[in-house]
Scaffold this active site. Structure first.
Site, PDB file in Angstrom:
ATOM      1  N   LEU A   1       0.047   5.919   3.697  1.00 58.43           N
ATOM      2  CA  LEU A   1       1.453   6.165   4.857  1.00 58.43           C
ATOM      3  C   LEU A   1       0.859   7.338   5.022  1.00 58.43           C
ATOM      4  CD1 LEU A   1       4.139   5.182   1.976  1.00 58.43           C
ATOM      5  CD2 LEU A   1       3.301   3.902   3.790  1.00 58.43           C
ATOM      6  N   ASP A   2       1.404   7.908   6.447  1.00 57.68           N
ATOM      7  CA  ASP A   2       1.451   9.177   6.732  1.00 57.68           C
ATOM      8  C   ASP A   2       1.817   9.771   5.877  1.00 57.68           C
ATOM      9  OD1 ASP A   2       0.208   7.642   9.394  1.00 57.68           O
ATOM     10  OD2 ASP A   2       2.314   7.876  10.297  1.00 57.68           O
ATOM     11  N   LYS A   3       1.592  11.240   5.901  1.00 58.53           N
ATOM     12  CA  LYS A   3       2.369  12.285   5.425  1.00 58.53           C
ATOM     13  C   LYS A   3       4.303  12.441   5.375  1.00 58.53           C
ATOM     14  CE  LYS A   3       2.480  17.355   4.373  1.00 58.53           C
ATOM     15  NZ  LYS A   3       2.126  18.652   4.924  1.00 58.53           N
TER      16      LYS A   3
ATOM     17  N   THR B   1       5.786  10.142   6.141  1.00 56.80           N
ATOM     18  CA  THR B   1       6.599   9.170   5.985  1.00 56.80           C
ATOM     19  C   THR B   1       6.801   8.977   4.273  1.00 56.80           C
ATOM     20  OG1 THR B   1       5.446   7.643   7.685  1.00 56.80           O
ATOM     21  CG2 THR B   1       6.460   6.101   5.939  1.00 56.80           C
TER      22      THR B   1
ATOM     23  N   ARG C   1       5.241   4.692  15.102  1.00 57.14           N
ATOM     24  CA  ARG C   1       5.580   5.654  15.775  1.00 57.14           C
ATOM     25  C   ARG C   1       5.014   6.139  16.762  1.00 57.14           C
ATOM     26  NH1 ARG C   1       2.821  10.209  11.597  1.00 57.14           N
ATOM     27  NH2 ARG C   1       4.123  11.718  13.326  1.00 57.14           N
TER      28      ARG C   1
END
Length: 304
Positions: free
Chosen positions: A135-137, A139, A238
């Site tokens: 997961l992105d930082k 998120t 995104r």
């Protein structure tokens, strides 16, 4: 950190490209971000090759040589002998990288399980905790990790085959003309900024990506949205939402700074459904809506 690897070879046989060389592990062909080219053209792992074809396989691996254990508390959703499922907070990286040597999920996992959690590559001796997806930082939400090599292999195959189900909740900007929609556009690296991505209408470029969205509630200038993704490309939600003019609120890369709400990325991995890597049981894990999103929705509703 992430390390890019690439192997090029001339096919000595005819058949599927993922069986054309012993120099590339079969599991590599199933990784979500693996790129396979045959004679310069991007293909799928099922592509047939002929003797003499030029093949290049490029992929990235998480390499954690020198990773230090850190006593970081994790919010556990579920755990057994094969898997650990956590609710990752916004602001926490999954693994170390440039400018982020510690404080990550990987550091926390190494502290929690010690050497038992490190799986060693027999050929290269590199240590890789069992992180299956990312997961992105910024998120938050459901993140699954494998506690054994066997579980890691089984889960990686599911993510590559898109047999799992991933549902996100987001606050997106703008007024949606349609309550439901599907975005089916390939995603490629941005040639002007290699750290970002963009969409392309060329079927021969990038990686396929499919995003389904449902507007749960429309507010003035913002929308509370449920998003289900069939694929799991880097920055997929995104990039896709920005491509239709509805970037995710708080996105520092794909959206401008919002004048009304100054919050971190309003994107949350709310649900993940997988087949258990050992028992085969279909299992669903959920993470409650985080405060940053819940409070923003209340403010938009006029209740706070």
């Amino acid at each position: 950190m992430r390390e890019e690897k690439s192997v090029s070879f001339i096919s000595q046989t005819s058949g599927r490209v993922d069986r054309a060389s012993d120099d590339v592990p079969r599991s590599v062909f199933s990784l979500p971000e693996t790129v396979i080219t045959v004679n310069g053209r991007t293909v799928k792992k099922s592509q047939k090759v002929r003797e003499g074809d030029s093949v290049t396989v490029t992929w990235t691996e998480e390499v954690f040589a020198g990773l230090e254990a850190e006593d970081i508390q994790l919010k556990v959703i579920y755990e057994d002998d094969a898997i650990l499922v956590i609710d990752k907070p916004s602001g926490m990286n999954v693994h170390p990288g440039a400018g982020c040597p510690g404080g990550t999920v990987a550091n926390a996992l190494l502290f929690r399980y010690g050497d038992d959690f490190q799986t060693q590559d027999d050929e290269e001796g590199e240590l890789r905790p069992g992180i299956v997806h990312r997961l992105d930082k910024d998120t938050s939400g459901v993140l699954i990790t494998a506690k054994t090599r066997e579980a890691h292999t089984a889960l990686a195959r599911q993510f590559a085959a898109h047999t799992n189900e991933k549902v996100y909740i987001a606050i997106c900007k703008g007024l949606f003309e349609r309550k439901r929609g599907t975005i089916d556009r390939n995603i490629v690296r941005n040639e002007k900024n290699r750290k970002t991505f963009t969409v392309t209408d060329s079927a021969d470029r990038g990686k396929s990506a499919v995003t389904h969205y449902t507007v749960l509630r429309q507010f003035e200038g913002y929308a509370f949205v449920r998003i289900r993704i069939e694929t799991g490309r880097t920055h997929q939600i995104r990039v896709h939402m920005q491509s239709i003019g509805h970037p995710v609120l708080g996105d520092p890369i794909y959206s401008r700074k919002d004048e009304r709400f100054d919050i971190p990325l309003a994107l949350h991995a709310a649900m993940l459904t997988i087949d258990h890597p050992v028992t085969g049981e279909r299992m669903t894990f959920r993470a409650k809506l985080p405060e940053r999103i819940r409070d923003t929705v209340l403010r938009l509703s006029g209740k706070r």
